[in-house]
Design a protein around this motif. Structure first.
Motif, PDB file in Angstrom:
ATOM      1  N   GLY A 108       0.738  -1.168  -0.247  1.00  0.00           N
ATOM      2  CA  GLY A 108      -0.030  -0.124   0.034  1.00  0.00           C
ATOM      3  C   GLY A 108       0.789   1.172  -0.137  1.00  0.00           C
ATOM      4  O   GLY A 108       0.435   2.247   0.424  1.00  0.00           O
ATOM      5  N   HIS A 109       2.025   1.420  -0.341  1.00  0.00           N
ATOM      6  CA  HIS A 109       2.946   2.379  -0.447  1.00  0.00           C
ATOM      7  C   HIS A 109       2.544   3.304  -1.597  1.00  0.00           C
ATOM      8  O   HIS A 109       1.942   2.919  -2.767  1.00  0.00           O
ATOM      9  N   ARG A 110       2.714   4.636  -1.403  1.00  0.00           N
ATOM     10  CA  ARG A 110       2.325   5.724  -2.486  1.00  0.00           C
ATOM     11  C   ARG A 110       3.580   6.477  -2.966  1.00  0.00           C
ATOM     12  O   ARG A 110       4.171   6.838  -2.111  1.00  0.00           O
ATOM     13  N   LEU A 111       3.791   6.894  -4.041  1.00  0.00           N
ATOM     14  CA  LEU A 111       4.501   7.825  -4.758  1.00  0.00           C
ATOM     15  C   LEU A 111       3.677   9.238  -5.024  1.00  0.00           C
ATOM     16  O   LEU A 111       2.691   9.073  -5.463  1.00  0.00           O
ATOM     17  N   THR A 112       4.057  10.369  -4.332  1.00  0.00           N
ATOM     18  CA  THR A 112       3.424  11.620  -4.310  1.00  0.00           C
ATOM     19  C   THR A 112       4.437  12.863  -5.023  1.00  0.00           C
ATOM     20  O   THR A 112       5.548  12.886  -4.235  1.00  0.00           O
ATOM     21  N   ILE A 113       4.153  13.302  -6.049  1.00  0.00           N
ATOM     22  CA  ILE A 113       5.397  14.501  -6.604  1.00  0.00           C
ATOM     23  C   ILE A 113       4.319  15.574  -6.716  1.00  0.00           C
ATOM     24  O   ILE A 113       3.371  15.674  -7.559  1.00  0.00           O
ATOM     25  N   ILE A 114       4.639  16.574  -6.013  1.00  0.00           N
ATOM     26  CA  ILE A 114       3.785  17.913  -6.119  1.00  0.00           C
ATOM     27  C   ILE A 114       4.894  18.825  -6.342  1.00  0.00           C
ATOM     28  O   ILE A 114       5.886  18.985  -5.734  1.00  0.00           O
ATOM     29  N   ASN A 115       4.562  19.803  -7.255  1.00  0.00           N
ATOM     30  CA  ASN A 115       5.385  21.104  -7.736  1.00  0.00           C
ATOM     31  C   ASN A 115       6.755  20.929  -7.781  1.00  0.00           C
ATOM     32  O   ASN A 115       7.536  21.520  -7.214  1.00  0.00           O
ATOM     33  N   SER A 116       7.200  19.837  -8.478  1.00  0.00           N
ATOM     34  CA  SER A 116       8.536  19.434  -8.610  1.00  0.00           C
ATOM     35  C   SER A 116       8.816  19.368 -10.244  1.00  0.00           C
ATOM     36  O   SER A 116       7.777  19.442 -11.089  1.00  0.00           O
ATOM     37  N   THR A 117      10.317  19.346 -10.414  1.00  0.00           N
ATOM     38  CA  THR A 117      10.665  19.415 -11.708  1.00  0.00           C
ATOM     39  C   THR A 117      11.542  17.950 -12.005  1.00  0.00           C
ATOM     40  O   THR A 117      12.340  17.671 -11.160  1.00  0.00           O
ATOM     41  N   ILE A 118      11.104  17.393 -12.886  1.00  0.00           N
ATOM     42  CA  ILE A 118      11.530  15.916 -13.536  1.00  0.00           C
ATOM     43  C   ILE A 118      11.947  16.294 -14.894  1.00  0.00           C
ATOM     44  O   ILE A 118      11.195  16.050 -15.854  1.00  0.00           O
ATOM     45  N   ALA A 119      13.197  16.430 -15.162  1.00  0.00           N
ATOM     46  CA  ALA A 119      13.625  16.905 -16.446  1.00  0.00           C
ATOM     47  C   ALA A 119      15.213  16.286 -16.878  1.00  0.00           C
ATOM     48  O   ALA A 119      15.917  15.903 -15.843  1.00  0.00           O
ATOM     49  N   GLU A 120      15.188  16.092 -18.116  1.00  0.00           N
ATOM     50  CA  GLU A 120      16.457  15.387 -18.725  1.00  0.00           C
ATOM     51  C   GLU A 120      17.029  14.243 -18.091  1.00  0.00           C
ATOM     52  O   GLU A 120      18.255  14.096 -17.719  1.00  0.00           O
ATOM     53  N   ASN A 121      16.239  13.665 -17.752  1.00  0.00           N
ATOM     54  CA  ASN A 121      16.506  12.024 -17.350  1.00  0.00           C
ATOM     55  C   ASN A 121      16.228  11.049 -18.505  1.00  0.00           C
ATOM     56  O   ASN A 121      15.579  11.445 -19.614  1.00  0.00           O
ATOM     57  N   SER A 122      17.059   9.886 -18.637  1.00  0.00           N
ATOM     58  CA  SER A 122      16.615   8.958 -19.588  1.00  0.00           C
ATOM     59  C   SER A 122      16.920   7.420 -18.996  1.00  0.00           C
ATOM     60  O   SER A 122      17.420   7.255 -17.909  1.00  0.00           O
ATOM     61  N   SER A 123      16.361   6.869 -19.846  1.00  0.00           N
ATOM     62  CA  SER A 123      16.352   5.103 -19.274  1.00  0.00           C
ATOM     63  C   SER A 123      16.608   4.199 -20.499  1.00  0.00           C
ATOM     64  O   SER A 123      16.109   4.680 -21.605  1.00  0.00           O
ATOM     65  N   THR A 124      17.385   3.273 -20.750  1.00  0.00           N
ATOM     66  CA  THR A 124      17.379   2.283 -21.535  1.00  0.00           C
ATOM     67  C   THR A 124      16.149   1.258 -21.423  1.00  0.00           C
ATOM     68  O   THR A 124      15.960   0.650 -22.825  1.00  0.00           O
ATOM     69  N   GLY A 125      15.392   1.767 -20.535  1.00  0.00           N
ATOM     70  CA  GLY A 125      14.095   0.632 -20.322  1.00  0.00           C
ATOM     71  C   GLY A 125      12.760   1.474 -20.206  1.00  0.00           C
ATOM     72  O   GLY A 125      12.978   2.576 -21.008  1.00  0.00           O
ATOM     73  N   ALA A 126      11.954   1.312 -19.704  1.00  0.00           N
ATOM     74  CA  ALA A 126      10.670   2.059 -19.469  1.00  0.00           C
ATOM     75  C   ALA A 126      10.859   3.144 -18.627  1.00  0.00           C
ATOM     76  O   ALA A 126      11.807   3.258 -17.736  1.00  0.00           O
ATOM     77  N   GLY A 127      10.023   4.319 -18.818  1.00  0.00           N
ATOM     78  CA  GLY A 127      10.045   5.378 -17.953  1.00  0.00           C
ATOM     79  C   GLY A 127      11.344   6.169 -17.916  1.00  0.00           C
ATOM     80  O   GLY A 127      12.207   6.109 -16.964  1.00  0.00           O
ATOM     81  N   GLY A 128      11.577   6.939 -18.991  1.00  0.00           N
ATOM     82  CA  GLY A 128      12.639   7.814 -19.018  1.00  0.00           C
ATOM     83  C   GLY A 128      12.499   8.913 -17.752  1.00  0.00           C
ATOM     84  O   GLY A 128      13.817   9.313 -17.122  1.00  0.00           O
ATOM     85  N   ALA A 129      11.517   9.443 -17.410  1.00  0.00           N
ATOM     86  CA  ALA A 129      11.341  10.397 -16.338  1.00  0.00           C
ATOM     87  C   ALA A 129      11.031   9.658 -14.856  1.00  0.00           C
ATOM     88  O   ALA A 129      11.753   9.747 -13.945  1.00  0.00           O
ATOM     89  N   VAL A 130       9.683   9.013 -15.073  1.00  0.00           N
ATOM     90  CA  VAL A 130       9.303   8.025 -14.006  1.00  0.00           C
ATOM     91  C   VAL A 130       8.752   6.962 -14.355  1.00  0.00           C
ATOM     92  O   VAL A 130       8.085   6.575 -15.420  1.00  0.00           O
ATOM     93  N   TYR A 131       9.212   5.736 -13.619  1.00  0.00           N
ATOM     94  CA  TYR A 131       8.769   4.479 -13.677  1.00  0.00           C
ATOM     95  C   TYR A 131       8.100   3.985 -12.379  1.00  0.00           C
ATOM     96  O   TYR A 131       8.598   4.030 -11.256  1.00  0.00           O
ATOM     97  N   VAL A 132       6.851   3.565 -12.634  1.00  0.00           N
ATOM     98  CA  VAL A 132       6.030   3.117 -11.425  1.00  0.00           C
ATOM     99  C   VAL A 132       5.334   1.765 -11.636  1.00  0.00           C
ATOM    100  O   VAL A 132       4.687   1.359 -12.561  1.00  0.00           O
ATOM    101  N   TYR A 133       5.897   0.832 -10.758  1.00  0.00           N
ATOM    102  CA  TYR A 133       5.233  -0.566 -10.785  1.00  0.00           C
ATOM    103  C   TYR A 133       4.591  -0.850  -9.341  1.00  0.00           C
ATOM    104  O   TYR A 133       5.149  -0.710  -8.428  1.00  0.00           O
ATOM    105  N   ARG A 134       3.285  -1.315  -9.560  1.00  0.00           N
ATOM    106  CA  ARG A 134       2.709  -1.786  -8.459  1.00  0.00           C
ATOM    107  C   ARG A 134       2.022  -3.336  -8.720  1.00  0.00           C
ATOM    108  O   ARG A 134       1.432  -3.352  -9.571  1.00  0.00           O
ATOM    109  N   GLY A 135       2.637  -4.180  -7.774  1.00  0.00           N
ATOM    110  CA  GLY A 135       2.214  -5.423  -7.961  1.00  0.00           C
ATOM    111  C   GLY A 135       0.918  -5.751  -7.716  1.00  0.00           C
ATOM    112  O   GLY A 135       0.241  -6.769  -8.071  1.00  0.00           O
TER     113      GLY A 135
END
Length: 86
Positions: free
Chosen positions: A48-75
């Motif tokens: 039951g954990h949560r990710l909360t992002i408010i009034n933030s900057t997520i930029a110029e990130n990269s990934s060789t897989g999924a989610g260049g900026a943010v990747y969320v996995y919930r089982g």
């Protein structure tokens, strides 16, 4: 600036909650030949954990897989992430 082969070039969270408020996650890389996920933020939870992002900057990130900026996995079912004014 961070390079990660595990995913979450900037931030990696496993089975915990995270709140980013007025934060900057910039210029990170998740790089792995098998495809690392979440260049900026990798959030992995099966409870039951949560990710909360408010009034933030997520930029110029990269990934060789999924989610260049943010990747969320919930089982399990349900809401895992809230992103506002970002």
């Amino acid at each position: 600036h961070t390079d990660s082969s595990l995913g979450g070039g900037g931030i990696r969270v496993d089975n915990a909650s995270l709140v980013l408020r007025h934060a900057a996650v910039v210029g990170n890389t998740a790089d792995f030949s098998g495809g690392a996920a979440g260049g900026g933020v990798n959030f992995f939870t099966s409870s039951g954990h949560r990710l909360t992002i408010i009034n933030s900057t997520i930029a110029e990130n990269s990934s060789t897989g999924a989610g260049g900026a943010v990747y969320v996995y919930r089982g399990a079912s349900g809401t895992a992430a809230t992103i506002e004014h970002t």
